[in-house]
Design a protein around this motif. Structure first.
Motif, mmCIF file in Angstrom:
data_model
loop_
_atom_site.group_PDB
_atom_site.id
_atom_site.type_symbol
_atom_site.label_atom_id
_atom_site.label_comp_id
_atom_site.label_asym_id
_atom_site.label_seq_id
_atom_site.Cartn_x
_atom_site.Cartn_y
_atom_site.Cartn_z
ATOM 1 N N ALA A 225 2.203 -5.097 -26.776
ATOM 2 C CA ALA A 225 0.699 -4.677 -27.242
ATOM 3 C C ALA A 225 0.643 -3.467 -27.895
ATOM 4 N N GLY A 226 -0.420 -3.343 -28.701
ATOM 5 C CA GLY A 226 -0.544 -2.139 -29.493
ATOM 6 C C GLY A 226 -1.652 -2.215 -30.242
ATOM 7 N N SER A 227 -1.895 -1.335 -31.488
ATOM 8 C CA SER A 227 -3.223 -1.252 -32.012
ATOM 9 C C SER A 227 -2.956 -0.746 -33.502
ATOM 10 N N ASP A 228 -3.840 -0.705 -34.188
ATOM 11 C CA ASP A 228 -3.806 0.001 -35.508
ATOM 12 C C ASP A 228 -3.974 1.540 -35.449
ATOM 13 N N LEU A 229 -3.112 2.232 -36.141
ATOM 14 C CA LEU A 229 -3.252 3.755 -36.223
ATOM 15 C C LEU A 229 -4.392 3.869 -37.552
ATOM 16 N N SER A 230 -4.230 3.138 -38.240
ATOM 17 C CA SER A 230 -5.327 3.132 -39.405
ATOM 18 C C SER A 230 -5.604 1.764 -39.694
ATOM 19 N N GLY A 231 -6.702 1.282 -39.607
ATOM 20 C CA GLY A 231 -7.259 -0.145 -39.957
ATOM 21 C C GLY A 231 -8.388 -0.457 -38.911
ATOM 22 N N ASP A 232 -8.680 -1.683 -38.962
ATOM 23 C CA ASP A 232 -9.602 -2.284 -38.135
ATOM 24 C C ASP A 232 -9.239 -3.018 -36.836
ATOM 25 N N THR A 233 -7.858 -3.014 -36.503
ATOM 26 C CA THR A 233 -7.321 -3.741 -35.299
ATOM 27 C C THR A 233 -7.519 -2.998 -34.123
ATOM 28 N N ASP A 234 -8.016 -3.550 -33.213
ATOM 29 C CA ASP A 234 -8.148 -2.834 -31.916
ATOM 30 C C ASP A 234 -7.016 -2.869 -30.918
ATOM 31 N N LEU A 235 -6.727 -4.083 -30.876
ATOM 32 C CA LEU A 235 -5.510 -4.560 -29.886
ATOM 33 C C LEU A 235 -4.832 -5.789 -30.441
ATOM 34 N N THR A 236 -3.446 -5.767 -30.422
ATOM 35 C CA THR A 236 -2.661 -6.717 -30.722
ATOM 36 C C THR A 236 -1.895 -7.173 -29.420
ATOM 37 N N PHE A 237 -1.721 -8.435 -29.080
ATOM 38 C CA PHE A 237 -1.125 -8.858 -27.826
ATOM 39 C C PHE A 237 -0.119 -10.068 -28.153
ATOM 40 N N TYR A 238 1.040 -9.995 -27.388
ATOM 41 C CA TYR A 238 1.804 -11.245 -27.326
ATOM 42 C C TYR A 238 2.242 -11.264 -26.112
ATOM 43 N N LEU A 239 2.394 -12.568 -25.469
ATOM 44 C CA LEU A 239 3.024 -12.826 -24.246
ATOM 45 C C LEU A 239 3.732 -14.409 -24.349
ATOM 46 N N GLY A 240 4.896 -14.425 -24.174
ATOM 47 C CA GLY A 240 5.732 -15.663 -24.284
ATOM 48 C C GLY A 240 6.743 -15.834 -23.414
ATOM 49 N N TYR A 241 7.035 -17.166 -23.242
ATOM 50 C CA TYR A 241 8.186 -17.464 -22.406
ATOM 51 C C TYR A 241 9.143 -18.253 -23.264
ATOM 52 N N GLN A 242 10.459 -17.658 -23.227
ATOM 53 C CA GLN A 242 11.469 -18.224 -24.105
ATOM 54 C C GLN A 242 12.468 -19.149 -23.523
ATOM 55 N N LEU A 243 12.971 -20.203 -23.837
ATOM 56 C CA LEU A 243 13.920 -20.888 -23.226
ATOM 57 C C LEU A 243 15.138 -21.022 -24.591
ATOM 58 N N THR A 244 16.375 -20.843 -24.093
ATOM 59 C CA THR A 244 17.490 -20.878 -24.804
ATOM 60 C C THR A 244 18.600 -21.615 -24.473
ATOM 61 N N TRP A 245 19.123 -22.541 -25.342
ATOM 62 C CA TRP A 245 20.113 -23.324 -24.626
ATOM 63 C C TRP A 245 21.173 -23.747 -26.087
ATOM 64 N N GLY A 246 22.592 -24.074 -25.744
ATOM 65 C CA GLY A 246 23.576 -24.616 -26.734
ATOM 66 C C GLY A 246 24.764 -24.598 -25.926
ATOM 67 N N PRO A 247 25.601 -25.324 -26.856
ATOM 68 C CA PRO A 247 26.777 -25.128 -26.444
ATOM 69 C C PRO A 247 27.757 -23.769 -26.319
ATOM 70 N N PRO A 248 28.644 -23.815 -25.644
ATOM 71 C CA PRO A 248 29.595 -22.292 -25.703
ATOM 72 C C PRO A 248 29.989 -22.195 -27.205
ATOM 73 N N ASP A 249 29.740 -20.943 -27.575
ATOM 74 C CA ASP A 249 30.260 -20.692 -28.955
ATOM 75 C C ASP A 249 30.485 -19.308 -28.744
ATOM 76 N N LYS A 250 31.341 -18.898 -29.107
ATOM 77 C CA LYS A 250 32.141 -17.218 -29.060
ATOM 78 C C LYS A 250 31.561 -16.676 -30.588
ATOM 79 N N ASP A 251 31.267 -17.359 -31.513
ATOM 80 C CA ASP A 251 31.003 -16.896 -32.986
ATOM 81 C C ASP A 251 29.528 -16.768 -32.931
ATOM 82 N N LYS A 252 28.904 -15.905 -32.523
ATOM 83 C CA LYS A 252 27.408 -15.835 -32.456
ATOM 84 C C LYS A 252 26.881 -15.213 -33.913
#
Length: 252
Positions: A225-252
């Motif tokens: 969550a946040g806001s503008d320090l200069s500008g006309d945005t009073d509030l920004t908001f993000y809420l998310g659920y993330q699901l990650t998966w994949g095969p075993p991988d040592k090389d990220k």
């Protein structure tokens, strides 16, 4: 790679995007692609409250796939909402976002990671109802990242090609600093700036504070969550659920 592209296209048809959002839960992104043959799926909402009304997604669906060892394919398909001050709320499909992140350099002892992440938004939203821009927008950024122990910083910026009557092309730049406090919690802050994106618009300088919570290695909660320090945005908001998966991988 073809199977990955077809899978992303199929997800778009299944879920059938508003403004383009960058690296959850922040606007600023990083150069790190999803590991090869791994998936990231998000179910999220990201909203803005501005002088004159509000807009956002409720929800949006994001999919990222590691198509090659240094290449990530990207898709966002949100349901968008727009509510001008004193009017009703419009709701429906927004502008579809597609992209590909490619890491140019891996992090060294001194050198940061470096990557590019071009994005394009397709005008699938209803412009008359405030759910889309009515044209294709293109973003061409360069992102960098460096870590020191539990601390990580990433950022950079890029150029938005923003056609349309009354619009102008513009630059975005941002930086994030975050710290891993435990195996399951990371906290961070973002500072960003954009020059005017319309002929009569003004510049925006804003911030967001965020948290990333790992319930399991595959399930994550992201919030900011946040806001503008200069500008006309009073509030920004993000809420998310993330699901990650994949095969075993040592090389990220």
């Amino acid at each position: 790679m073809l199977r990955a592209a077809l899978a992303l296209a199929g997800l778009a048809w299944l879920f059938m995007a508003a403004s383009a959002w960058a690296g959850p839960p922040f606007f600023t992104d990083d150069p790190v692609p999803v590991p090869y043959r791994h998936w990231e799926l998000y179910l999220a909402t990201q909203d803005l409250k501005e002088q004159g009304g509000g807009s956002g997604t409720a929800p949006h669906f994001e999919a990222n796939y590691g198509a090659l060892p240094e290449l990530q394919l990207h898709l966002i398909v949100p349901l968008a909402w727009d509510r001008p001050e004193g009017e009703g709320t419009a709701y429906g499909l927004g502008d579809l976002e597609l992209g590909a992140k490619y890491r140019l350099l891996r992090e060294g002892e001194i050198m940061p990671q470096v990557g590019v992440f071009p994005l394009v938004t397709l005008p699938t939203g209803d412009q008359e109802r405030g759910l889309g821009s009515g044209q294709c927008d293109v973003f061409v950024p360069l992102w960098l990242q460096k870590s020191w122990g539990a601390w990580t910083s990433y950022g950079g910026g890029g150029y938005w090609i923003n056609p349309g009557s009354g619009n102008r092309n513009y630059w975005f730049t941002g930086v994030v600093v975050q710290r891993q406090f435990s195996d399951w919690l990371a906290l961070g802050g973002e500072l960003y700036h954009t020059i005017p994106d319309t002929v009569e618009g003004g510049e925006h300088t804003g911030y967001n504070l965020g948290a990333m919570v790992d319930f399991t290695p595959e399930q994550h909660l992201l919030v900011s969550a946040g806001s503008d320090l200069s500008g006309d945005t009073d509030l920004t908001f993000y809420l998310g659920y993330q699901l990650t998966w994949g095969p075993p991988d040592k090389d990220k």
